[in-house]
Design a protein around this motif. Structure first.
Motif, short mmCIF file in Angstrom:
data_model
loop_
_atom_site.label_atom_id
_atom_site.label_comp_id
_atom_site.label_asym_id
_atom_site.label_seq_id
_atom_site.Cartn_x
_atom_site.Cartn_y
_atom_site.Cartn_z
N TYR A 17 37.48 45.22 44.92
CA TYR A 17 37.58 43.97 44.15
C TYR A 17 38.10 44.24 42.74
CZ TYR A 17 36.07 39.51 42.07
OH TYR A 17 36.01 38.31 41.41
N ALA A 18 37.66 45.34 42.14
CA ALA A 18 38.15 45.72 40.81
C ALA A 18 39.65 45.97 40.84
CB ALA A 18 37.41 46.97 40.32
N LEU A 19 40.13 46.65 41.87
CA LEU A 19 41.57 46.91 41.98
C LEU A 19 42.35 45.61 42.20
CD1 LEU A 19 41.42 50.16 44.12
CD2 LEU A 19 41.76 49.95 41.65
N PHE A 20 41.78 44.70 42.96
CA PHE A 20 42.39 43.39 43.17
C PHE A 20 42.51 42.63 41.84
CE2 PHE A 20 41.63 38.81 43.98
CZ PHE A 20 42.80 38.51 44.67
N GLU A 21 41.44 42.64 41.05
CA GLU A 21 41.46 41.96 39.76
C GLU A 21 42.45 42.63 38.80
OE1 GLU A 21 40.13 39.07 38.86
OE2 GLU A 21 39.31 38.84 40.86
N MET A 22 42.57 43.94 38.88
CA MET A 22 43.54 44.65 38.06
C MET A 22 44.95 44.18 38.41
SD MET A 22 44.31 48.74 37.76
CE MET A 22 44.76 48.88 39.48
N LYS A 23 45.23 44.07 39.70
CA LYS A 23 46.55 43.64 40.14
C LYS A 23 46.85 42.21 39.68
CE LYS A 23 49.47 43.56 44.24
NZ LYS A 23 50.48 44.52 43.87
N ARG A 24 45.82 41.37 39.60
CA ARG A 24 45.98 39.99 39.14
C ARG A 24 46.12 39.91 37.63
NH1 ARG A 24 41.30 36.56 40.86
NH2 ARG A 24 42.48 35.04 39.69
N GLY A 25 45.94 41.03 36.92
CA GLY A 25 46.12 41.04 35.47
C GLY A 25 44.85 40.89 34.66
N PHE A 26 43.70 40.94 35.32
CA PHE A 26 42.43 40.82 34.62
C PHE A 26 41.87 42.21 34.33
CE2 PHE A 26 42.77 36.84 37.09
CZ PHE A 26 42.79 35.95 36.03
N SER A 27 42.47 42.88 33.36
CA SER A 27 42.17 44.28 33.07
C SER A 27 40.73 44.52 32.69
CB SER A 27 43.08 44.77 31.94
OG SER A 27 44.42 44.66 32.32
N ARG A 28 40.23 43.73 31.75
CA ARG A 28 38.86 43.95 31.28
C ARG A 28 37.85 43.73 32.40
NH1 ARG A 28 36.37 40.97 25.98
NH2 ARG A 28 34.38 42.05 25.97
N LYS A 29 38.06 42.68 33.17
CA LYS A 29 37.17 42.38 34.29
C LYS A 29 37.20 43.51 35.31
CE LYS A 29 36.26 38.80 37.74
NZ LYS A 29 36.68 37.48 38.24
N SER A 30 38.40 44.03 35.59
CA SER A 30 38.52 45.10 36.58
C SER A 30 37.78 46.35 36.13
CB SER A 30 39.99 45.41 36.88
OG SER A 30 40.64 45.99 35.78
N LEU A 31 37.84 46.66 34.85
CA LEU A 31 37.13 47.83 34.33
C LEU A 31 35.62 47.64 34.47
CD1 LEU A 31 37.06 50.56 32.87
CD2 LEU A 31 37.08 49.29 30.71
N GLU A 32 35.12 46.46 34.13
CA GLU A 32 33.68 46.21 34.24
C GLU A 32 33.21 46.29 35.70
OE1 GLU A 32 31.59 46.19 31.70
OE2 GLU A 32 33.36 46.53 30.47
#
Length: 101
Positions: A17-32
């Motif tokens: 899910y973190a990698l999915f959010e990273m791909k969508r451009g939500f960097s901070r959320k993906s790190l958390e």
């Protein structure tokens, strides 16, 4: 042992899910999300060393350091002119737009 296995599987789903959010451009959320996954399963820790996540962490640390300096200056009675306020706005609010997606 079953609880540990369940936790490990959940951590891997959270990492995905973190990698999915990273791909969508939500960097901070993906790190958390990735940090939460690592807390559940330590074997996922190497992902925190990936360049993308290191860069996000560096940006967040730099922003926190800048904010701390501004707060300290204001506590010490630092008086800003309008030009300095404009520059502080640039630093504080436009540091990295991708961190706030």
């Amino acid at each position: 042992e079953d609880n540990v296995r369940t936790c490990t599987c959940s951590a891997k789903v959270l990492q995905a899910y973190a990698l999915f959010e990273m791909k969508r451009g939500f960097s901070r959320k993906s790190l958390e999300l990735l940090k939460q996954a690592v807390a559940m399963d330590d074997s996922l820790k190497p992902a925190l060393q990936w360049k993308h996540f290191r860069d996000i962490e560096d940006d967040l640390n730099a922003r926190a350091a800048t904010q701390s300096k501004v707060t300290t200056a204001m506590k010490n009675g630092f008086v800003c002119t309008q030009g300095i306020y404009d520059r502080l706005d640039d630093v504080m609010y436009n540091f990295d737009a991708s961190l706030f997606r």
